[in-house]
Enzyme design. Structure first.
Site, PDB file in Angstrom:
ATOM      1  N   ALA A   1       4.798  -7.761   4.563  1.00  0.00           N
ATOM      2  CA  ALA A   1       4.803  -9.419   4.569  1.00  0.00           C
ATOM      3  C   ALA A   1       3.511  -9.956   4.363  1.00  0.00           C
ATOM      4  O   ALA A   1       2.429  -9.407   4.342  1.00  0.00           O
ATOM      5  CB  ALA A   1       4.758  -9.568   6.502  1.00  0.00           C
TER       6      ALA A   1
ATOM      7  N   LYS B   1       9.494 -15.678   4.240  1.00  0.00           N
ATOM      8  CA  LYS B   1       8.912 -15.705   5.688  1.00  0.00           C
ATOM      9  C   LYS B   1       8.467 -17.005   5.918  1.00  0.00           C
ATOM     10  O   LYS B   1       7.508 -17.485   5.091  1.00  0.00           O
ATOM     11  CB  LYS B   1       7.642 -14.731   5.405  1.00  0.00           C
ATOM     12  CG  LYS B   1       6.910 -14.785   6.519  1.00  0.00           C
ATOM     13  CD  LYS B   1       5.724 -13.658   6.521  1.00  0.00           C
ATOM     14  CE  LYS B   1       4.497 -13.955   7.435  1.00  0.00           C
ATOM     15  NZ  LYS B   1       3.534 -13.105   7.576  1.00  0.00           N
TER      16      LYS B   1
ATOM     17  N   THR C   1      -2.380  -9.721   6.522  1.00  0.00           N
ATOM     18  CA  THR C   1      -3.749 -10.236   5.923  1.00  0.00           C
ATOM     19  C   THR C   1      -4.068  -9.315   4.842  1.00  0.00           C
ATOM     20  O   THR C   1      -4.837  -9.409   3.834  1.00  0.00           O
ATOM     21  CB  THR C   1      -4.874 -10.386   6.598  1.00  0.00           C
ATOM     22  OG1 THR C   1      -5.155  -9.481   7.586  1.00  0.00           O
ATOM     23  CG2 THR C   1      -4.821 -11.707   7.512  1.00  0.00           C
TER      24      THR C   1
ATOM     25  N   ILE D   1      -2.426  -7.905   1.902  1.00  0.00           N
ATOM     26  CA  ILE D   1      -2.151  -8.228   0.596  1.00  0.00           C
ATOM     27  C   ILE D   1      -3.100  -9.592   0.450  1.00  0.00           C
ATOM     28  O   ILE D   1      -3.585  -9.814  -0.935  1.00  0.00           O
ATOM     29  CB  ILE D   1      -0.946  -8.417   0.367  1.00  0.00           C
ATOM     30  CG1 ILE D   1      -0.158  -7.099   0.585  1.00  0.00           C
ATOM     31  CG2 ILE D   1      -0.377  -9.225  -0.851  1.00  0.00           C
ATOM     32  CD1 ILE D   1       1.332  -7.037   0.594  1.00  0.00           C
TER      33      ILE D   1
ATOM     34  N   TYR E   1     -16.469 -20.007   7.131  1.00  0.00           N
ATOM     35  CA  TYR E   1     -16.256 -19.665   5.886  1.00  0.00           C
ATOM     36  C   TYR E   1     -14.747 -19.319   5.415  1.00  0.00           C
ATOM     37  O   TYR E   1     -14.095 -19.193   6.460  1.00  0.00           O
ATOM     38  CB  TYR E   1     -17.249 -18.385   5.340  1.00  0.00           C
ATOM     39  CG  TYR E   1     -18.491 -18.677   6.009  1.00  0.00           C
ATOM     40  CD1 TYR E   1     -19.394 -19.533   4.971  1.00  0.00           C
ATOM     41  CD2 TYR E   1     -19.259 -18.099   6.879  1.00  0.00           C
ATOM     42  CE1 TYR E   1     -20.768 -19.702   5.218  1.00  0.00           C
ATOM     43  CE2 TYR E   1     -20.453 -18.276   7.213  1.00  0.00           C
ATOM     44  CZ  TYR E   1     -21.273 -19.192   6.415  1.00  0.00           C
ATOM     45  OH  TYR E   1     -22.421 -19.448   6.765  1.00  0.00           O
TER      46      TYR E   1
HETATM   47  P1  FAD Z   1      -2.541   2.795  -0.948  1.00  0.00           P
HETATM   48  O1  FAD Z   1      -1.370   2.058  -0.755  1.00  0.00           O
HETATM   49  O2  FAD Z   1      -3.040   3.860  -0.061  1.00  0.00           O
HETATM   50  O3  FAD Z   1      -2.854   3.651  -2.612  1.00  0.00           O
HETATM   51  C1  FAD Z   1      -3.609   4.434  -2.625  1.00  0.00           C
HETATM   52  C2  FAD Z   1      -3.642   4.809  -4.219  1.00  0.00           C
HETATM   53  O4  FAD Z   1      -4.636   5.738  -4.632  1.00  0.00           O
HETATM   54  C3  FAD Z   1      -2.158   5.557  -4.238  1.00  0.00           C
HETATM   55  O5  FAD Z   1      -1.506   5.220  -5.631  1.00  0.00           O
HETATM   56  C4  FAD Z   1      -2.716   7.023  -4.300  1.00  0.00           C
HETATM   57  O6  FAD Z   1      -2.027   8.091  -5.258  1.00  0.00           O
HETATM   58  C5  FAD Z   1      -4.023   6.782  -5.050  1.00  0.00           C
HETATM   59  N1  FAD Z   1      -5.167   7.955  -4.949  1.00  0.00           N
HETATM   60  C6  FAD Z   1      -5.847   8.472  -3.687  1.00  0.00           C
HETATM   61  N2  FAD Z   1      -6.476   9.311  -4.126  1.00  0.00           N
HETATM   62  C7  FAD Z   1      -6.476   9.713  -5.301  1.00  0.00           C
HETATM   63  C8  FAD Z   1      -7.128  10.615  -6.391  1.00  0.00           C
HETATM   64  N3  FAD Z   1      -7.997  11.629  -6.097  1.00  0.00           N
HETATM   65  N4  FAD Z   1      -6.842  10.461  -7.654  1.00  0.00           N
HETATM   66  C9  FAD Z   1      -5.762   9.610  -8.237  1.00  0.00           C
HETATM   67  N5  FAD Z   1      -5.372   8.635  -7.331  1.00  0.00           N
HETATM   68  C10 FAD Z   1      -5.630   8.806  -6.058  1.00  0.00           C
HETATM   69  N6  FAD Z   1      -0.793  -5.878   4.354  1.00  0.00           N
HETATM   70  C11 FAD Z   1       0.186  -6.914   4.212  1.00  0.00           C
HETATM   71  O7  FAD Z   1      -0.283  -7.980   3.744  1.00  0.00           O
HETATM   72  N7  FAD Z   1       1.071  -7.302   5.302  1.00  0.00           N
HETATM   73  C12 FAD Z   1       1.514  -6.280   5.978  1.00  0.00           C
HETATM   74  O8  FAD Z   1       2.609  -6.605   6.672  1.00  0.00           O
HETATM   75  C13 FAD Z   1       0.917  -5.208   6.201  1.00  0.00           C
HETATM   76  N8  FAD Z   1       1.259  -4.410   6.940  1.00  0.00           N
HETATM   77  C14 FAD Z   1       0.567  -2.828   7.029  1.00  0.00           C
HETATM   78  C15 FAD Z   1       0.669  -2.173   8.117  1.00  0.00           C
HETATM   79  C16 FAD Z   1      -0.137  -1.165   8.356  1.00  0.00           C
HETATM   80  C17 FAD Z   1       0.328  -0.024   9.225  1.00  0.00           C
HETATM   81  C18 FAD Z   1      -1.150  -0.787   7.518  1.00  0.00           C
HETATM   82  C19 FAD Z   1      -1.607   0.420   7.649  1.00  0.00           C
HETATM   83  C20 FAD Z   1      -1.307  -1.683   6.340  1.00  0.00           C
HETATM   84  C21 FAD Z   1      -0.564  -2.840   6.192  1.00  0.00           C
HETATM   85  N9  FAD Z   1      -0.983  -3.755   5.415  1.00  0.00           N
HETATM   86  C22 FAD Z   1      -0.287  -4.891   5.296  1.00  0.00           C
HETATM   87  C23 FAD Z   1      -1.802  -3.663   4.352  1.00  0.00           C
HETATM   88  C24 FAD Z   1      -1.207  -2.949   3.003  1.00  0.00           C
HETATM   89  O9  FAD Z   1      -0.543  -2.016   3.321  1.00  0.00           O
HETATM   90  C25 FAD Z   1      -2.447  -2.668   1.995  1.00  0.00           C
HETATM   91  O10 FAD Z   1      -3.374  -3.684   1.743  1.00  0.00           O
HETATM   92  C26 FAD Z   1      -1.735  -2.315   0.580  1.00  0.00           C
HETATM   93  O11 FAD Z   1      -0.718  -1.626   0.512  1.00  0.00           O
HETATM   94  C27 FAD Z   1      -2.657  -2.021  -0.255  1.00  0.00           C
HETATM   95  O12 FAD Z   1      -2.796  -0.789  -0.245  1.00  0.00           O
HETATM   96  P2  FAD Z   1      -3.785   0.110  -1.391  1.00  0.00           P
HETATM   97  O13 FAD Z   1      -3.316   0.203  -2.780  1.00  0.00           O
HETATM   98  O14 FAD Z   1      -5.145  -0.294  -1.102  1.00  0.00           O
HETATM   99  O15 FAD Z   1      -3.721   1.775  -0.908  1.00  0.00           O
END
Ligand code: FAD
Length: 518
Positions: free
Chosen positions: A47, A75, A360, A362, A451
């Site tokens: 979302a 949404k 928040t 994304i 801010y």
């Molecule tokens: P991740 O999705 O964890 O990706 C990590 C990446 O790093 C993966 O590709 C993995 O393979 C890679 N990686 C890790 N270690 C290594 C390594 N050693 N070598 C190579 N690659 C590695 N945000 C919203 O805006 N709206 C929502 O509704 C929302 N709901 C959420 C609900 C929950 C319960 C949670 C926990 C989060 C939610 N978020 C939401 C936040 C959102 O999910 C994240 O901000 C978004 O998915 C970004 O995640 P990321 O890419 O930072 O990390």
């Protein structure tokens, strides 16, 4: 030239960053994204905020192109259920408050109380959500007659900071499909994709990252490294040892359990909003995508075990949850002290996260990428640029934390230890004073967190009026003013809402039609 960018992580953060940087700088920089096939992405995060529109526009992507591929829906806001008392609901919509005779309609509402539903009285969108309407007509025309769209020409390349209107909707989408879609986009524009594990991060004599070491592809050098490795913070926290500033004392929810539930939308319809239902130790999100629902219980481990949480979620979903595998997640709530250290910038969960209430995560990614572009080190490194970036990101996350704390402090619900403790828990600096002020003047730009953090005064007002736990008084001056114009405005909003509910298609039929198009 700092022209070689290496992104580690291929979740939403990694691919949003890769596509945006390629769209911005083209071949003037190289982008290599390394992701592990063995470490899964977080798999939630579906979302968004209404400002996400700028991201897609910036990339030149049309809704009709990417939405069906990502099973996306509209949404119009967030529906809060049971935060005041069981059976009660209200909306926090993407809609600004109208102003009558110099006072926001919310203050007039406190004075006149035209009905018990402040959200329906002051916002058109509340009625559209109740009636599960699409914000667009089948022709594609947006419901908001006042909103001036630029003909058929999308307005490309607007950024968050330039937003001067409140666009009335955001999106729900399937996070893995979106990552796949953006991966295709970035690779078509020259981003290099390496699927491999990063097994070492090597620092030079100054303590800056000189290269990463991958299991099969060996060393990958770069000038700027972007840490998108999620809660691990492989580069920023592990290799560079940047401390993590926890928000846990003010926001105790640190776990979640999630389910992906297939649904026959022809029968259920598609609500045009995220739902946040208050529960005994947190709240459950319900995010309707095209063809399934994403749902999960966000809770505090101090008040509820993972087994209890899973069973609560399954009961909430009903028989459709049988046989589905639950995804248990531990959340790191807070932020890296600095998101940019030396030549490493953390984007996404590695930078910070404040539980998914108000969606928040994304938004933080989008803000980080836009700021990264504005602070991009083209010729040389400048500590002041990094400081400026770090200050903006820290303030943005701190501001959102404050807004979220208000949800718990402001909720009338106080029927168990979890909800009672929320009324006495430590408040972030400044919030106690603001809460005092808001009791006699609803939030305005002078009295909210000062801010940029993505939320405007109307959001605070929606929450205070909806949550019902903090006594609010109208400005006494309203008793000395003629309230006829305000009463007319309430009437106009009701009439407009009824008319739109009659004319707009349901969100389900809008998307069924879009998916059927050749
Ligand atoms: P991740 O999705 O964890 O990706 C990590 C990446 O790093 C993966 O590709 C993995 O393979 C890679 N990686 C890790 N270690 C290594 C390594 N050693 N070598 C190579 N690659 C590695 N945000 C919203 O805006 N709206 C929502 O509704 C929302 N709901 C959420 C609900 C929950 C319960 C949670 C926990 C989060 C939610 N978020 C939401 C936040 C959102 O999910 C994240 O901000 C978004 O998915 C970004 O995640 P990321 O890419 O930072 O990390």
């Amino acid at each position: 030239m700092q022209s070689r960018v290496v992104i580690v992580g291929g979740g939403t953060a990694g691919w949003m960053t890769a596509s945006y940087l390629r769209a911005t700088f083209g071949d003037r920089i190289s982008v290599t994204l390394v992701e592990s096939s063995g470490v899964a992405t977080i798999g939630v995060g579906e979302a968004t905020f209404s400002t996400i529109r700028h991201f897609f526009e910036y990339l030149g992507l049309d809704e009709r192109e990417w939405m069906p591929e990502c099973h996306a829906t509209y949404k119009l806001g967030i529906r809060f259920e049971n935060w005041r008392r069981p059976g009660h609901h209200f909306y926090h919509p993407f809609e600004r408050l109208r102003v009558v005779d110099g006072f926001p309609l919310s203050e007039w509402w406190l004075h006149q109380r035209p009905s018990e539903r402040f959200d329906q009285d002051v916002f058109v969108i509340a009625s559209l959500c109740d009636a599960m309407r699409s914000p667009r007509h089948q022709s594609g025309r947006l419901f908001e007659q006042d909103f001036v769209e630029n003909g058929d020409q999308p307005v490309y390349r607007t950024t968050l900071a330039e937003q001067d209107t409140q666009f009335p909707y955001a999106y729900h989408f399937d996070a893995s499909l979106l990552a796949g879609f953006l991966a295709k986009y970035a690779k078509q524009r020259g981003a290099v994709h390496v699927v491999d594990d990063v097994v070492d991060v090597v620092l030079d004599e100054r303590g800056w990252i000189s290269h990463i070491v991958t299991r099969d592809f060996g060393e990958i050098e770069g000038d700027l490294f972007v840490d998108c490795t999620g809660f691990r913070g492989l580069l920023i926290n592990q290799a560079l040892a940047e401390p993590f500033v926890s928000y846990q004392d003010t926001l105790p929810n640190d776990r979640a359990v999630a389910l992906r539930v297939p649904v026959d939308m022809a029968k259920t319809g598609i609500r045009p909003c995220t739902t946040a239902s208050a529960m005994d130790a947190g709240w459950i999100w319900t995010i309707p995508l095209y063809g399934r629902i994403g749902t999960g219980y966000v809770y505090a481990g101090d008040y509820c075990t993972p087994e209890e949480a899973e069973s609560t979620l399954r009961k909430f979903v009903g028989p459709a949850a049988d046989e589905l595998e639950a995804n248990h997640i531990r959340m790191r709530i807070g932020r890296s002290r600095r998101s940019w250290v030396h030549n490493c910038v953390a984007v996404g969960l590695s930078s910070g996260f404040v539980e998914p209430l108000e969606s928040t995560g994304i938004f933080f990614i989008q803000h980080a990428i836009e700021q990264l572009v504005k602070h991009f080190p083209a010729e040389s490194w400048d500590e002041r640029q990094r400081d400026s970036y770090n200050q903006r990101m820290a303030r943005c996350m701190d501001g959102v934390r404050e807004f979220l704390v208000l949800h718990y402090r402001g909720a009338a619900r106080a029927d168990n230890a979890y909800w009672r403790d929320a009324k006495t828990r430590t408040l972030p600096d400044g919030l106690a004073e603001r809460l005092e002020q808001w009791q006699t003047r609803l939030p305005d730009t002078e009295s909210i967190f000062p801010y940029f953090h993505g939320f405007e005064p109307y959001s605070y007002t929606s929450m205070l009026l909806g949550l019902g736990g903090i006594p609010l008084r109208p400005p006494p001056a309203l008793g000395l003013l003629d309230g006829t114009a305000a009463a007319k405005e309430f009437q106009a909003i009701g009439d407009q809402a009824r008319d739109l509910v009659n004319r707009l298609p349901s969100q389900y039929s809008y998307f069924a039609h879009l998916h059927d198009l050749p």
